[in-house]
Design a protein around this motif. Structure first.
Motif, mmCIF file in Angstrom:
data_model
loop_
_atom_site.group_PDB
_atom_site.id
_atom_site.type_symbol
_atom_site.label_atom_id
_atom_site.label_comp_id
_atom_site.label_asym_id
_atom_site.label_seq_id
_atom_site.Cartn_x
_atom_site.Cartn_y
_atom_site.Cartn_z
ATOM 1 N N ASP A 32 76.685 39.556 26.140
ATOM 2 C CA ASP A 32 77.523 39.091 25.146
ATOM 3 C C ASP A 32 77.844 37.738 25.593
ATOM 4 O O ASP A 32 78.285 36.985 24.569
ATOM 5 N N LYS A 33 77.797 37.106 26.820
ATOM 6 C CA LYS A 33 78.101 35.614 27.173
ATOM 7 C C LYS A 33 77.072 34.863 27.589
ATOM 8 O O LYS A 33 76.966 33.735 27.146
ATOM 9 N N ILE A 34 76.523 35.411 28.730
ATOM 10 C CA ILE A 34 75.358 34.336 29.431
ATOM 11 C C ILE A 34 73.880 34.026 28.618
ATOM 12 O O ILE A 34 73.702 33.000 28.312
ATOM 13 N N VAL A 35 73.609 35.191 27.920
ATOM 14 C CA VAL A 35 72.266 35.080 27.206
ATOM 15 C C VAL A 35 72.559 34.214 26.065
ATOM 16 O O VAL A 35 71.759 33.528 25.456
ATOM 17 N N PRO A 36 73.466 34.629 25.163
ATOM 18 C CA PRO A 36 73.639 33.835 24.166
ATOM 19 C C PRO A 36 74.056 32.204 24.316
ATOM 20 O O PRO A 36 73.409 31.352 23.771
ATOM 21 N N ALA A 37 74.700 31.907 25.368
ATOM 22 C CA ALA A 37 75.028 30.439 25.931
ATOM 23 C C ALA A 37 73.783 29.782 26.145
ATOM 24 O O ALA A 37 73.615 28.757 25.690
ATOM 25 N N PHE A 38 72.638 30.378 26.910
ATOM 26 C CA PHE A 38 71.469 29.949 27.174
ATOM 27 C C PHE A 38 70.576 29.649 25.986
ATOM 28 O O PHE A 38 70.186 28.701 25.798
ATOM 29 N N GLU A 39 70.612 30.490 25.245
ATOM 30 C CA GLU A 39 69.770 30.583 24.096
ATOM 31 C C GLU A 39 70.095 29.622 22.811
ATOM 32 O O GLU A 39 69.286 28.919 22.347
ATOM 33 N N ALA A 40 71.550 29.408 22.960
ATOM 34 C CA ALA A 40 71.910 28.459 21.993
ATOM 35 C C ALA A 40 71.253 27.028 22.269
ATOM 36 O O ALA A 40 71.202 26.156 21.579
ATOM 37 N N SER A 41 71.379 26.803 23.777
ATOM 38 C CA SER A 41 70.757 25.283 24.103
ATOM 39 C C SER A 41 69.642 25.341 24.317
ATOM 40 O O SER A 41 68.872 24.115 24.769
ATOM 41 N N HIS A 42 68.809 26.033 24.460
ATOM 42 C CA HIS A 42 67.465 26.393 24.872
ATOM 43 C C HIS A 42 66.364 27.172 23.796
ATOM 44 O O HIS A 42 65.936 28.114 24.008
ATOM 45 N N PRO A 43 66.453 26.429 22.655
ATOM 46 C CA PRO A 43 65.770 27.054 21.593
ATOM 47 C C PRO A 43 64.240 27.193 21.988
ATOM 48 O O PRO A 43 63.647 26.490 22.531
ATOM 49 N N GLY A 44 63.759 28.582 21.640
ATOM 50 C CA GLY A 44 62.337 28.734 21.956
ATOM 51 C C GLY A 44 62.177 29.614 23.402
ATOM 52 O O GLY A 44 61.146 30.058 23.603
ATOM 53 N N ILE A 45 63.358 29.835 23.953
ATOM 54 C CA ILE A 45 63.199 30.578 25.322
ATOM 55 C C ILE A 45 64.245 31.853 24.834
ATOM 56 O O ILE A 45 65.341 31.385 24.566
ATOM 57 N N LYS A 46 63.917 32.780 25.275
ATOM 58 C CA LYS A 46 64.772 34.026 25.005
ATOM 59 C C LYS A 46 64.811 34.616 26.411
ATOM 60 O O LYS A 46 63.870 34.481 27.048
ATOM 61 N N LEU A 47 65.980 35.344 26.739
ATOM 62 C CA LEU A 47 66.202 35.934 27.779
ATOM 63 C C LEU A 47 66.183 37.401 27.745
ATOM 64 O O LEU A 47 66.889 38.154 26.873
ATOM 65 N N ASN A 48 65.798 38.223 28.614
ATOM 66 C CA ASN A 48 65.886 39.894 28.613
ATOM 67 C C ASN A 48 66.264 40.143 30.150
ATOM 68 O O ASN A 48 65.759 40.078 31.131
#
Length: 424
Positions: free
Chosen positions: A49-65
């Motif tokens: 809900d919080k950490i993954v969306p924050a990272f992906e918003a500032s790092h397009p092209g990288i997804k987190l699982n």
């Protein structure tokens, strides 16, 4: 439109379509997914809900699982994945020996040159660095702090204030007991609480934090020395203030006794904050371990808990480094510390906490020295295990079946059975 023009137009359209398809394919090819291994399965929703969306918003092209395992299964599962070459790109690092073993086997990449690693002190990096301190292999993330959480309503009803000295603490416990309430919620059945929330919580004030811990490793101090024995002696003074039958009281029993309002004070780790805030229907306060006498310097248990490293055999090293650089940033420190009240950033970034109780714990870092638990670095590598010996003797001291001096002698005997200090 003539035939030649028509054909040219169709050809141009086809080229544009192909070019567009190529760009789309290229964009997709650049997208990578980093899998994060962790034992913190209780954090799954916070990551989603919080950490993954924050990272992906500032790092397009990288997804987190974020793909956690059960805490008790993590070490074995991770080692098997590493050996089989199927582990994730990012590794949640337990403090000290388990992660050091992964690095020594070549499974974790060094992070000495990582952008942002300068935001961590040598003390913060200790749990994820080689014994000589020259190589760091995980980015420090969070620590937990020891102290005491108390029932503010009960304190207000009895006209009590948080104690600052050990004498004030005992006088306060006497007043609570005289009022017919249980002063301290702590049991000895599971042993580790007697050590972690007891001995290791109050001990840093006696052995003066990190110098006292490092002296044991160097062999210039022994567990039989006065500072360590004094910590067990202070723990023994708690016995009259525990609940009836505390010898059979488990960790969940102690939590319930406090959150149900039946005990005034809980010797605590800061990790209790979210649970207690959710379950207690009374306001909560916190105070650090009281010092021996007014004016003495204070020390707290500020224990390294979790870091993140990079799988040396991962398929996406550049993306993994980008994630670790973000972990070392002020943005992550603020996000993580507020998303998980009671887990505090190990970076030098100043973080403003939204949770008042967590903010109380964090404020002690500004005025008190910090200390990692005594046997977590180097001193528990052999057998018999020194940390487990500390658990056992601390519970016995709390039960009154072992004196403080006997406790120190038993732990030192355990250490002497296999440990030789450097140069000795």
């Amino acid at each position: 439109m003539n035939t030649i023009a028509s054909r040219a137009l169709l050809a141009g359209a086809a080229l544009i379509a192909l070019a567009g398809a190529g760009l789309t394919d290229a964009a997709r090819a650049e997208d990578v997914t980093l899998t994060i291994e962790s034992w913190r399965n209780d954090d799954l929703k916070i990551w989603q809900d919080k950490i993954v969306p924050a990272f992906e918003a500032s790092h397009p092209g990288i997804k987190l699982n974020f793909a956690p395992s059960a805490p008790t299964e993590y070490n074995a599962a991770l080692n098997a994945k590493m050996e089989g070459g199927v582990a994730g790109d990012i590794i949640a690092c337990r403090a000290f020996d388990a992660s050091l073993a992964l690095f020594q086997k070549g499974h974790l990449a060094p992070v000495n040159d990582l952008k942002g690693i300068e935001n961590f002190t040598d003390a913060a990096k200790t749990a994820w660095s080689t014994d000589d301190g020259k190589t760091t292999y995980c980015v420090p993330v969070g620590s937990v702090i020891g102290g005491f959480i108390y029932n503010k309503k009960m304190f207000d009803d009895l006209g009590l204030a948080p104690p600052k000295t050990q004498a004030e603490f005992l006088a306060l416990l006497d007043k609570i007991k005289a009022a017919g309430d249980v002063p301290l919620s702590l049991g000895s059945a599971d042993q580790w609480e007697a050590a972690t929330m007891g001995f290791q919580n109050i001990g840093p004030n006696h052995w003066h934090g990190e110098p006292g811990r490092k002296a044991l490793i160097a062999g210039t101090a022994k567990f039989t020395d006065a500072p360590y024995v004094a910590a067990w002696a202070e723990l023994a003074t708690w016995k009259p203030y525990l609940a009836d039958g505390y010898q059979a009281q488990s960790y969940p029993d102690s939590q319930n006794l406090f959150t149900l309002g039946r005990a005034a004070i809980y010797p605590a780790g800061s990790w209790e904050i979210p649970l207690f805030e959710a379950q207690a229907d009374f306001p909560l306060g916190a105070f650090p371990p009281p010092v021996e006498k007014a004016g003495d310097p204070c020390f707290i248990s500020n224990h390294t808990d979790i870091g993140f490293g990079m799988n040396a055999g991962g398929k996406h090293p550049e993306a993994a480094r980008a994630f670790l650089e973000w972990v070392a940033s002020a943005e992550f420190a603020t996000l993580y510390t507020n998303a998980l009240p009671g887990y505090f950033t190990l970076s030098t970034h100043k973080v403003e906490l939204k949770d008042p109780l967590a903010a109380q714990f964090q404020s002690w870092k500004d005025s008190c020295g910090s200390n990692i638990r005594l046997a977590h670095q180097i001193l528990s590598r052999g057998k018999p295990n020194v940390d487990q010996a500390i658990w056992n003797v601390s519970a016995q001291v709390l039960n009154g079946t072992l004196t403080a001096e006997q406790a120190g002698a038993k732990v030192q005997e355990t250490l002497d059975a296999w440990y030789k200090p450097p140069g000795k």
